[in-house]
Design a protein around this motif. Structure first.
Motif: not given
Length: 422
Positions: A370-378, A407-420
């Motif tokens: 559906l979008m970069k961080f969300a997938t629908l599976k049926v 039917a399953m909705l998988v939502i797996n976003p990256k919430l925060f990224t910090h690099s030093v």
């Protein structure tokens, strides 16, 4: 003073370059609706189908630097409605620590990884993360690892106890193939278009006498290989594993094997695959144990999605001969449809010389990103069971409808990224 300040700034920048580090926080939220009418076993007479929504809510924290990597993952796995509204506590014990490990990079080739971790290799037949299951699978273990560009080797060790005792090490935890001790060696060589791996796994289970007192440990060994190679435009993959020692939970001699071979071909946007898998089994009514069990793998991915075989069941069984074919169609720019057919037969002899044919399963799975961080599976699966299936499924009738939808909705976003220092 100016020189001192400049020197401190240079040293700080230099230290950041040396100790480059990244912190990433991600989530995994996946609600899944299921309708079960013959899932995992034949549907009985005069019963009602089951339906529910299960949900995984997982939070991952990853830290990486040149010398150290850390992962902490916590999760809640629950069923919608299993906790009464406005209840001040979560009474279903659904919150847990999924992973908590640290990996020390000794140099560019050697490292050691300790703690609660997911262990997965190759096609995940023997060791897998079991991501389909909401809870996943983890091991409390220590690994010594060697990696270079074309070769890797892991040595793993685990020793399990229920508490910190002053006397004794008896270990009696209910659970499918829950080991007291484990050691394994895994090695893999990768070539330009091929690869081959070797695994030796030794698992020890607590033995008890007739008075339910701890009486030593018995061991099951699994050794074998997984390989991939091309033949013209066809990609081949296969495995062979041999199990010996003592059989869990019977503590009797074990002599069993698994053999799989698959060929796949992908012209343009469609994948075609044909294959078979043989898992040895014991004759019903016999005294020898020849039943292979794939232990700690992602078994849902094999032998049909309805989980009739080897997913928390079918231990010390008649084994399985699985001939299958699958096609994955691209149905859109961000979607595809998987269709597969499995022809199941018993590997060992069934009682009363019954026909070895167990049934045929058809699986359908539609996936849409559906979008970069969300997938629908049926998905939908249907089992056409034979009379012989009743012999391995507790005598349940084979002529009722056996199907399963989800039917399953998988939502797996990256919430925060910090690099030093990168």
């Amino acid at each position: 003073m100016k020189k001192i300040t400049t020197t401190l700034i240079v040293l700080l920048c230099f230290s950041n370059l040396i100790l480059s580090q990244t912190v990433e926080v991600s989530a995994d939220i996946r609600p899944r609706f299921e309708y079960r009418h013959g899932y995992s076993s034949l549907f009985p007479d005069d019963a009602d189908p089951a339906a529910f929504v299960a949900q995984r809510s997982r939070l991952n924290i990853d830290y990486k630097s040149e010398l150290l990597a850390i992962m902490i993952s916590v999760q809640d796995v629950s069923t919608w409605g299993d906790t009464r509204q406005i209840l001040p506590i979560d009474g279903n014990d659904s919150f847990s620590l999924f992973q908590a490990w640290a990996e020390l990079n000794i140099n560019k080739n050697w490292s050691t990884k300790v703690g609660r971790q997911s262990i997965a290799y190759d096609n995940e037949r023997i060791f897998g993360g079991l991501d389909w299951a909401m809870q996943g699978r983890f091991h409390d273990a220590a690994l010594i690892r060697y990696h270079n560009e074309s070769f890797m080797a892991d040595a793993g060790f685990a020793f399990s106890q229920t508490s910190q005792q002053n006397e004794g090490t008896a270990y009696n935890v209910p659970g499918f193939f829950t080991y007291k001790t484990m050691q394994y060696l895994y090695a893999k060589k990768t070539l330009e278009n091929a690869s081959a791996s070797f695994l030796f796994l030794n698992t020890g289970f607590q033995k008890f006498d007739i008075n339910d007192e701890a009486d030593g440990v018995y061991y099951t060994q699994t050794a074998g290989t997984y390989f991939t190679f091309p033949i013209s435009v066809v990609n081949m993959s296969g495995s062979f594993y041999y199990q010996f020692g003592k059989a869990y939970p019977l503590n009797v001699d074990l002599n069993a094997y698994e053999f799989m071979l698959e060929g796949s071909y992908k012209p343009q946007n469609t994948l075609f695959a044909l294959g078979f898998e043989l898992l040895s089994g014991s004759d019903q009514g016999g005294t020898d144990n020849n039943s292979f069990f794939p232990l700690y793998g992602t078994n849902h991915a094999f032998n049909g999605f309805m989980d009739y075989f080897y997913v928390g069941n079918y231990t010390n069984s008649a084994g399985l001969n699985d001939v299958y074919g699958k096609v994955v169609f691209k149905t859109g720019e961000k979607s595809n449809l998987l269709t597969s057919v499995h022809y199941f037969g018993a590997n060992g002899d069934l009682a009363n010389n019954a026909d070895s044919y167990l049934g045929t399963e058809i699986d359908l799975q539609y996936t849409h990103k559906l979008m970069k961080f969300a997938t629908l599976k049926v998905g939908y699966s249907h089992m056409f069971a034979s009379e012989s299936m009743s012999l391995i499924k507790e005598g349940r009738p084979n002529d009722n409808t056996n199907n399963w939808a989800w039917a399953m909705l998988v939502i797996n976003p990256k919430l925060f990224t910090h690099s030093v220092g990168n």
